[in-house]
Structure formats: C-alpha cells, structure tokens
Design an enzyme around this catalytic site. Structure first.
Site, short mmCIF file in Angstrom:
data_model
loop_
_atom_site.label_atom_id
_atom_site.label_comp_id
_atom_site.label_asym_id
_atom_site.label_seq_id
_atom_site.Cartn_x
_atom_site.Cartn_y
_atom_site.Cartn_z
N ASP A 46 0.81 -0.97 0.20
CA ASP A 46 0.10 -0.19 0.11
C ASP A 46 0.69 1.21 0.04
OD1 ASP A 46 -2.98 0.84 0.51
OD2 ASP A 46 -1.87 1.97 1.93
N GLU A 66 1.36 -0.33 -4.90
CA GLU A 66 0.28 0.44 -5.22
C GLU A 66 0.73 1.95 -5.27
OE1 GLU A 66 -3.72 2.17 -3.36
OE2 GLU A 66 -1.80 2.04 -2.48
#
Lengths: 712, 712
Positions: free
Chosen positions: A449, A478
């Site tokens: 993330d 990401e």
C-alpha cells in the site's frame, strides 16, 4: 490503501508536486552568476546516516571505451546499481551501439553469466538504421536468480574479408591476395573447429580454402566466398579480434508470475457476511466462508487472489460508511487502519479467523492453483501496539503528540504514518520480521500500500534482504504517483506496479503509454493493469455502460501481461460517491458488501474466456513485443503481440455506445510476414476462423466490441 | 585529409556503414530461442591487450538511490568515465531529477569541487514540468582544470513548515503547533547563523520567531511566515536534512578558445607562390611569405589560422592536378601524403622553410593575436621514414606488401594507414613525441585529420597524456562520420569537431540540429561550423550566388560559437570538380592557388564585421542558450542567444534569390521579458537602432539578408 490523501492520482500529480513545494522560496531563477556557497558543510547540515546494512544491490564501475567502442547499453538500471528485470523464459532485448574506426568490419556479442557463473555467448545483429550503429540480441534466461550480461564489441576478420571479396572479385582487383587471405583465414578457423571437436566443420573449411584458386573465374570465386555453409562455419568458429567487453550488468530473473498474472481482489469480511435485520447488525465473513469464492475465482482462470489488510482494525477515529467521521461500534472500519489492542501487522482480525483458518485458506487457494496476495500497509492506527511500544517509529511533534497523516489543512487522524529515520534499524528489521512471518504461512506475494510515501531506500533494503533467502517472494507497488517515483520503486525492486492505465482511455493515450511501458521502462517497471480498485471507480465506468466494462477488461487482459479486477466490476458496479469523484458510493472499505456474483448480467464468462486465452497464448503473457497497427478510425485500436511462434492480433472498439467500422491496415512485417501474405486467423472469442491480409475491414459493436485473433 | 575515400560524409554514412557490414552473415534475425554458445572463450578469441598505460581518465562507481533519490544527473559522460566539457566562465546547466516519498518538502543543491579540492554549494531550482521532478542550476566554473560536481538531494524542513503554515494558518488549523514549530525552527537556524558569523541574520531570525504568537490574527502570522527577509535567512542558514549525495562526476574546464574561436584556413605554399611562365614552373610560397596574409586575417578578427600539413610530401603514387594519377615532378602533391626522404611528421617541407622560419611564423601570429593550428594527419606516404624504420606500425599483407588505403575495390596507393594494434606502445608514444615537438614550437591547437579512422581508445589515451602536462592544448576533430562516432570522439576528449552544418540548409534542419547541439550533446560535443573546406565545396554554394555565401557566413558565425572558413570562400570560389560532386575544381590540395584577396567582390568586410560582433557579444560566444522564434515563412530563421545580460536576436533569410518578408513572433520569455515589453534593439550590421516587440515585420533581401540585433 485507505485514505484518499495518500493517493496521488497521476492526473493530479503536477498539482501535488506543486503543493509539496513552497512557491515563494525556490521560485527565484537559477542565476548562473550567483556565487556558490563555500563548503565544507556547516553544522546545520545533517548528513543522512543510513541503516547499518548494505543498501546497494550491486555496484558497477563506469569505464571508458575499449578498443571497439560499445555504448548506450541496455537494459542497465541506474548505471548498473540495480538489476534489470526478466522472468524465466522471457525474451528480453539486449541492445548497444557498437562501432569502430575505419572500414574494417565490426561485430558484437552478448555474454550472459548465469547465477552459477557459467557464461554463454549470443550473437548480436545490427538493427536499422545502420548509420546509428544499433545492435541487439533477444535472449531468454532460463532460470531464476542473479544473472549478469555484458556486451563485447569485436573486430570481425571474416566480415572484413567477405566485404573485400565481394567488392574486389567482381572488379578483378587483387584476386591473388583475396584468395591468399581467404585460404589463410579458413585454414586457421579449421584448426579452431578441429580443436573444438567439430571435424565436419573443420573439413568444410579446409575444403573451401582449397577452392580459392586465383585462376578460377571471378564469379566462381564469389560463389565460394558467399556460400552459406562457409558463412555458418565462419560465424561459429571464425576469429574475433580486439574483443572489447563492457562492464557486467545485473539482471535478476524472477519466477514467471512476476510478469504474467491475473488478479482478483475481494474483501474476505464481505464474503459470507450476513445481516440480521432484527438487530440491524452484521456478522463478518471469515476466511472459512471464503472458500467457495476461491473456487469461483479459480474457475474463471485467475491465479492471484488479493485480500485487503486482514489485521485488527483500530478504533480511534474509526471511519464510518462513506468515509464519515461518525462511525458506530457496528461499523467494521477500514482495514487499512491497521492495529488495535488485538494486535498489529503480525496479527489476524478476530472477526476473520485465526492462524489455523488462515492456513486453511492458503491451503485451499494453493489446491486451486491460486496464490494469496496480502496487502502490506505500513501505517498504524493510533491503537496499534507499536504506538506504545515503539513511539520512536512515529513522529512526535513539538507539542508532544504523535503526528497523524495530513494533507494540510486536512487531517487523517485515524492513521499514524511511520517515521523511518528515527530508528531505521528498529523499524526496518521489524518490517522484515513481519514479512517473514506471513511468508512462513504461505504468502509469497505482497501488494504494498502506498509505497511512495515510504523512503525508496527503505524498499531497496527490504528487497535486498528478502531476495537473499526468498527470491520467489513478489512485491506489487500500489504507486499512483509521479513518473520518477513510479520508476524508482521499480528500479529498487518492486516486481510489478499499478499504472496509469486506469486513466488512459483514448487510442492515442493507450498507444503512447504502451510504447513507454514496452520499450522505455521495460527494464525496471512491470505493469499490472487493474480495471478498478476499491479506491478508484474510474469516470469512464460511472455510467454503468456494460460495453465499457467489457472493453476495459478486453484491453487490460490483452495489453498487459498482468491484469486485475476488484470484485463488483463484473457486476457493473459503478455508483460514485459524488459527481467528479472517482470513488465508489458505499465503499466496501467502510462496510460489508456481500454480493451475488451469479446475478445477471455479469462479466464472469468474458473474464473466464479472457483468462483462458491469456493462458493459451504466450504472446499475451509478455510485455516487450507489442506493435500497433494503423486504423483510420480513432474508435478502434489494433495491436499485435508476438512471442516466438505465437502471434496474436487484437482489434478492439473504444466506443461502448456505437457500432464502429473501419479498415485495419496491418504492418505484416511486425508479424514476420510478407506484406502480401495471407493471414489465416482464429477469433479466440468466438472460435470463428477466417483469412485476413494486410488490409481488412472490421465492424465492432457494443455487444461484440473486439476480435482477439490468433494467427495460425 | 586528402583522400575522398577517407571522408564519410554524413549523407552517405548509412551506405558506408552498410558497406562495412557484409550483408550475408549478420542479416539473420536475432532468434531469442537460439541457444547461446557456451564459453569460456576458445583460442580463436583474441582478447585486446591494451597499451600498458591507464586509458581511463576517471572511474565513477554507480550507486543506488540515497535517502532522497536523485537520478538522471547531467552532464555525465559515459557514466562518469569521461569528463563533461566546459570552458572558463561558461554558464553550464547541471540537472537532475530529485524527488522523495510522502509530502515533506524536497530540495537540492549542486556541490562543485574545484581543481584544488575546494567545494562550493549552489542552489538548484525546480523546473517545469514539476510533475516530472526536474531540478537545475546554471553554474560558471571560473578556472581551468579538473573539476567535479555532485548533486545532493535533501529534506527541507523550512519548505515543509512554510507549506504547512500557508495551508493551516488561513484555515485556522493547528495554529499553536505551527507557531511552536516555526519558533523552534527559526531559533535553531539563528544559532547556525550566529555560529557562521552572521549576527544580523541571527537577530532577524530570533526576532521573527518572537512574532509567531498564536493569539495573533492568522493573516498577520501568514505575513510573518512568508516574509522575504525570513525566506532569505532560512535559505541561507536553514537546515538541510537527510542529505543524499550522488557520486562526484568529472567536468574538465578548458580555456575559452575550446568553445569560442574563429578559424581561417589557408595553404602556406600558395601564399606568395609564383609562377614562371617561361619555365612553366611554380615556386612555392614559404612561411616567410605568409606574414602579410596573417596580418589580413587578424585584421578581419580571426583568432586561429589553420594550415594543412606542412611536412615533406611523398613522391610515391603522388597525386597530380584534380587528384589525377599522372603527377609530374612539377606537381607539388597533396600535403596529406605525409613523409618523404626529407622526413615525416616531425619535419618541415623544405619548400616551406625550416624550423627557424616556422618559429618566426608562430611569433608573427602570436603578435597578431592569432594562434597557429596545425593539421595532424596520422597516415604515411610510402616514402615516409616510418615505413622502413617501423614497418610494424603498418599492416603487412600476406603477400608481404604493406597495405595502402582502400575503399574496395578502389585503391589509394599514395597512403599507408597506420596500424595501431601491432605495436601500440611504439606508435602511441611516437605520436606523443611528435605532438610535443610541435607544442614546443608554439603549436597549441591541432586539427586532427580523419580521427574516426583511428581507434577511439587511442585518442582517449593521447588526450589523457597531453592533459597531464599541457591542458591548454586543443584538438579539433575532422570527423565527418556517423553520429555515434562523432559523439565518442568528443567524449574521449576532442575539444571541438567539424559538424553536419555543411549539409544543413533548411530552417527545419537548422533548428533541429541546433537543438541537438545545444541541449543533447553539449556535455561532450563542441561544434565548429566551417562554411567550406578544401574537401567540401557544398552544393548550395556551387551556383556562386553571393547572397548564399553571405547567408552561410551569417549563420555559421551566429549559430555556433566556433566557426571557420577555408580561403577562397570570401572570393565566392565555387567551381565544382564535376556535377553532383561536392569537390572543388582545380583543388588546392593538388596545386598552387595564390589569390588576390582584395579582388572585388568579396566578403572581407562582412567577415570582419561578423567577427567583431562575435567578440563584442558573449551571447554569441556560447552554445547552450539558443532559442528559436516563430516565423511563419520558412524562408526566414529567427533565434536569440543569451549570456547573462547580453542578448542577441538574429533574423536571417535562407533565400539568396528573393526578397522575403514575414512576421516574426518572439517568445519574449526567452529574452527574460514580459510578452508585451518594448524591445529596444540595435542592428549590429548597420548600426541602426529601433524598437521591436513580440510581433514584428521583417523584409530581407539578397543584399541585406539578416538582422543581428543586440538588445539594449
């Protein structure tokens, strides 16, 4: 990721960059005549003290030209400091400019060194335009691990002799000398062939030498000189002189899934979640209630199932439905607010299960041919155990409080960002411990993330450590941010990354972007084309037009070797939080969203068919060989992908509302064919077979928006 | 150079490259699936054994990203293996991409290290587009020698605080904390200023800290935060954290003439040569009969006088008029056929004079402010003393003869090319000896004939040796060949090079080429725009159109900081050897060509005026800051050059036959002006002063084809 403040969408990247830079100070133009500030550094300069671990994967010394100059070598990442990317069996191009002084022939080879130190040589060939001296070799690296390559430029006596012979023999110039030199060259080479244990080639060379009798007619001599058997023997055993190697540059070969994968994302808590109308409460789904969905996903041909964070969720400043600040106990909270009294990144949310049920889930997935990818979100809820045990891993502000995430003046008080600079040894090694914990439970893929909010150097360190013991473990970035950061994350070792595909919709945009991905950044950046994510409900899907959903799936699955889908896409979910916002209404990030995946209409069949086609066609499993073809209409995109003998041609409508028709002009050379060759094809979507050629007519409709043609 | 076979004109570069590569063998496509050849190298591979001298000027280790990533650093030549180019006082751009994780402010500096090891710091500033993270600083290096630079990315607490303050204060968020952090930052910085001996800045910072009282209105606090005095003090003494340096990359600073020079070439033997009609014989001009011409050249503002080779000329296979093979004793031969019984490269042609008269010539030139540039043509006539004394410096063919120059099937038997690989130690050091001999007689510039027919590595070695003791000695590459080789010669140390200007005539060609020279290759390639040479009588001059001659001189003198002319140009000499050939009829290479330089019409006045304008305007003495402006007509080119406060705008017709008129639309920002600012200019060609603006109308005629406007 969870907070919209932490996503820098590319469309806004420039503004974000702007915002991060105070306008007032650096706006003064760089004045060349402004005197520099004398050094050495004053005490105000705090040099960065890196973690006491070697961050540098490799180091390559730049050296000057050798006897035969070789320059512009690729793939080379940051001068060789990082390894270029490849997967097992992938065809990768090695290129360089190779040239020399004067008129003698130049040639070039690639030397590959495998992880055990064994070297192999591969011929390079000159590319067009020759005036620019580019050479290339496409090679396949056949096993995982740390390889290197170098380019060797060399002087080519055979090439020089042949050129002379071809020029002089017909002109009747220096016949004796040409024959003399040829005999000498072939006889010397025959000895080499003999020593190398190839008596047949040695005999051919010796016999050919005997044929170079100056008294023979020039055309006969020319026939001898240009014979294909001779060329073959000379290419194999002929002399290479003035061999001039470059440095050895690293290539790391990953397992194939680092390049080719099909991802399906769902929230385990939604799968099997039940709502009790009487009590107005939800019961969470669990790992165990996910097994059926795994079967369905596997049946559609996906090979990676990705779960948002499965850790305990913090209670402090917990977010309610639609990111509201007034959550109740009934709200499950965002999985990205990691950590509570129940534990942190090394714990499982009690609602989902325990280690045993997690292990069962992984085992079930494995049995189905699915890999489990876990979200790795390096941030903490204020309730995370780290906050008390290791306040040094966060930033304590001057007022004594711990800094929460901000995009000033906005506050995201449910999230404490990590500070990687206070105690790098501590936090770096804690991260490593956590990763290895999940790895020991069968997780070999992490979806990271917001990696661009953590130091690039930190990721480089993490990957270097993991690679030492577990080179099969993959990391998926990401990163929705600026190009230089996206590139840097790939360079330090992220195996794949989210991309700008989500915002590329026109033909020109797609062609330009694929050109960049396949040719400019392929050495370090592997794309994964997600059609949507829990954070991104793209504008082009918000009308709910079903053809548009199909088109995006068609494009993602054929343009990129890796693609992904977040559940709900196949059901055409498209309601937006608000006009002008690319966020979902009633986002699953903040609530349970069980779905009836068999509800009609859906894209289950199409997704399954697309995954099957991808599995059947190596051409669709690679990134580097894609060519776009000319279609006069901007509503239709046409491209071909090639891997060895496998060739696939995709013609896809970009207009979900109308029937579109146009000619398609194929550059047949990109398919390895003559421009007037017949092109027998099978449409992999319909099974229909027909014969195309360089010029074809297509009509595509919202119900049948594409052809995926395999070439027989 | 002398033989047309040894010049690879760019227009023909592709064919030449083609010719050097036998078509048959390497034409096979690179098959990725073809297995590589196992190594280690068999005996047929002859590794190149370099000369026992360190060829590598410098070596830079590639290392990975630091805490603040810095990438795409320029100017960096071959990874730092070779020094980037600059001259004393020249403004050069240092650029990099600098970026970081998250939202805190990033900043960057350049650290210059002078030849004595003293460091200075220079602020970098962000460039547009900010989303791509480019930073730059223009610096001037104020003395000759070996400098280095590095880029440091750093975390900028002042930038971070200011951004926060600007976002939070107006929103009324965290006022107390913002004030607290500001006071802390300013007080810490005040201590640094105090320690650095700047009590005034220290006081300002302390006082400003006291103004951050949370109870004050937000706009007052914002005024404090954004005050220019504070910014100045913080930029000077504020903290730099997580400082992340790149490697140190080399820049070699040459004397100014390496960039800015005006060359005039003539054959000394022609100057003062006399013809006796009775005997039908010529008496050669001598060094002593050249003095008057030197005075005329100096009076026109030239600063380099370049002589073709002045060595004894071989008799074997001597070339007669127009390159004929039937020379008589009366023919003087080509000066590029170096060497006879009278001596080789270390000797003077007896017809021209002796060492004493050569020294007188150099002294005369020096007195006039002219430097003498000698031709350095590394090749030998069959009569050269080397042939007997050092046959190992040539290639002996299998039939026992020494190889002459060839472009098969053509033969150039008057020239023996050097073989640099048989006895590199011997020939390398002999070259060094010869260069030093001429250097000891005052020659500090060499024009190197056909450098691209000698090993690139050899030149790198030569320059590294010369630079150790005589860094003021300059080498000018007569390289008309493929781009990669042109670049490589610049990278290994040629100070300037001939260019493709000779074949760039249209506006589009000129704009593209200057863009490349000023921005893409400026780190290693310095152009010298010759309008003609003894080898090149450009097609566009062959009509003899006098306006065309003027236009080419105007373009060469204003587009490039170095330019040159071969005598006869100013007299509009233009007769071609044959249609379709860019060679002069009755070439001076093969015969005496005394001229009456005062014959009318001529370009003496114009050349003198152009050289004077160049000397008066620093903007015309540099390469890197040139911008093209919009002119709707393709017959007119408009560009501006800027150096510090000096700004010059050139509007030049490209049509020698017609009066052309057009609007000229200036991008005033390129001149550092507002788009609606008045533009007071003086035409340096006519002396007329007038006022222009962003839009202007021009009319140019064959008699007055250009404006050179200095901006007042």
């Amino acid at each position: 990721m969870t907070q919209s403040n932490q996503t820098e969408f590319p469309a806004r990247a420039e503004q974000s960059a702007e915002a991060a830079q105070p306008e007032s100070a650096p706006a003064a133009p760089a004045r060349a005549d402004r005197p520099g500030t004398p050094l050495p550094p004053s005490p105000r300069t705090t040099p960065h003290v890196p973690v006491q671990v070697d961050h540098t994967p490799t180091a390559t010394v730049a050296h000057g030209f050798g006897r035969i100059p070789v320059t512009d070598v690729s793939p080379v990442v940051e001068g060789g400091a990082y390894a270029a990317k490849a997967v097992v069996g992938e065809a990768i191009p090695i290129r360089a400019k190779v040239f020399r002084e004067g008129h003698d022939a130049v040639n070039a080879s690639v030397i590959l060194t495998d992880p055990d130190g064994n070297e192999t040589r591969h011929d390079m060939t000159p590319m067009a335009p020759r005036g620019l001296d580019p050479w290339e070799a496409w090679v396949r690296l056949d096993r995982e691990g740390a390889w290197t390559f170098r380019v060797e430029g060399w002087s080519d006596p055979w090439g020089t002799w042949l050129h002379n012979a071809e020029a002089k023999l017909p002109a009747g110039v220096d016949i004796e000398l040409v024959c003399l030199e040829g005999r000498d060259l072939f006889e010397r080479t025959a000895q080499v062939a003999h020593s190398a244990g190839d008596p047949i080639e040695a005999s051919i060379l010796r016999a050919t030498a005997q044929l170079l009798i100056p008294q023979r007619p020039a055309e006969d001599l020319l026939d001898v000189a240009t014979g294909s058997g001779l060329a073959k023997a000379m290419r194999k055993f002929g002399p290479r002189e003035l061999v001039s190697p470059t440095a050895d540059f690293p290539i790391f070969v990953d397992r194939k899934k680092a390049l080719f994968s099909s991802w399906y994302e769902f929230f385990p808590r939604s799968e099997g979640a039940t709502y009790d109308e009487d009590t107005d409460t939800w019961t969470s789904g669990t790992f165990d209630t996910c097994h059926t969905r795994l079967e369905e996903i596997a049946a559609m041909g996906f090979d990676v199932v990705y779960f948002p964070p499965i850790h305990p969720i913090g209670n402090a400043f917990k977010k309610g439905k639609n990111n509201s600040l007034d959550a109740t106990d009934a709200d499950p909270g965002s999985p990205w607010a990691v950590g509570s009294a129940a534990g942190g990144h090394d714990a499982i949310h009690p609602d989902l299960g325990d280690w045993e049920s997690f292990d069962r889930l992984v085992a079930k997935a494995t049995e189905l041919g699915l890999e489990v990818a876990l979200d790795f979100a390096l941030q903490a809820s204020p309730d995370h155990p780290w906050v008390e045990a290791h306040p040094e891993w966060f930033t304590t502000r001057l007022d004594g409080t711990i800094a929460y995430a901000e995009n000033p003046p906005k506050k995201y008080q449910d999230i404490y960002p990590i500070n990687f600079d206070n105690d790098p040894d501590g936090i770096y090694n804690e991260v490593l411990r956590i990763l290895k914990l999940w790895m020991s439970h069968g997780v070999r893929i992490f979806r990271v993330d917001n990696p661009h909010t953590k130091p690039v150097e930190f990721w480089g360190w993490v990957f270097a450590q993991i690679r030492k013991t577990d080179p099969d473990v993959l990391f998926f970035a990401e990163a929705f941010t600026k190009p230089a950061m996206m590139a840097a994350l790939g360079k330090v070792g992220f195996h794949m990354s989210y991309t700008y595909f989500t915002w590329r919709t026109t033909k020109a945009e797609l062609e330009e972007y694929l050109g960049e991905l396949s040719r400019d950044t392929d050495a370090f950046f592997r794309p994964n084309f997600f059609v949507n994510t829990p954070d991104i409900n793209p504008f082009h899907l918000q009308s709910g037009n079903q053809a548009m959903f199909a088109i995006r799936a068609l494009l993602a699955t054929t343009l990129s070797p890796s693609w992904g889908v977040y559940s709900g896409f196949e059901l055409f979910e498209h309601a937006a939080l608000a006009p002008g916002r690319e966020e979902y209404l009633d986002s699953e990030k903040y609530e349970y969203r069980p779905r009836d995946y068999s509800a009609e209409p859906n894209l289950n069949m199409l997704m399954g068919r697309l995954n099957a086609i991808r599995h059947a066609h190596p051409a669709l499993q690679q990134l580097r060989r894609i060519d776009f073809h000319t279609v006069p209409s901007d509503s239709i995109i046409a491209f071909s992908k090639v891997d060895g003998d496998d060739k696939v041609l995709v013609i896809c409508s970009l207009d979900p509302n109308n029937t579109v028709e146009s000619e398609v002009h194929l550059d047949m050379s990109k398919l390895g064919l003559a421009q007037d060759a017949p092109l027998p094809v099978t449409d992999e979507l319909t099974g229909a077979s027909f014969t195309w050629g360089a010029r074809n007519f297509v009509r595509l409709t919202p119900l049948q928006p594409a052809h995926i043609l395999s070439i027989r």
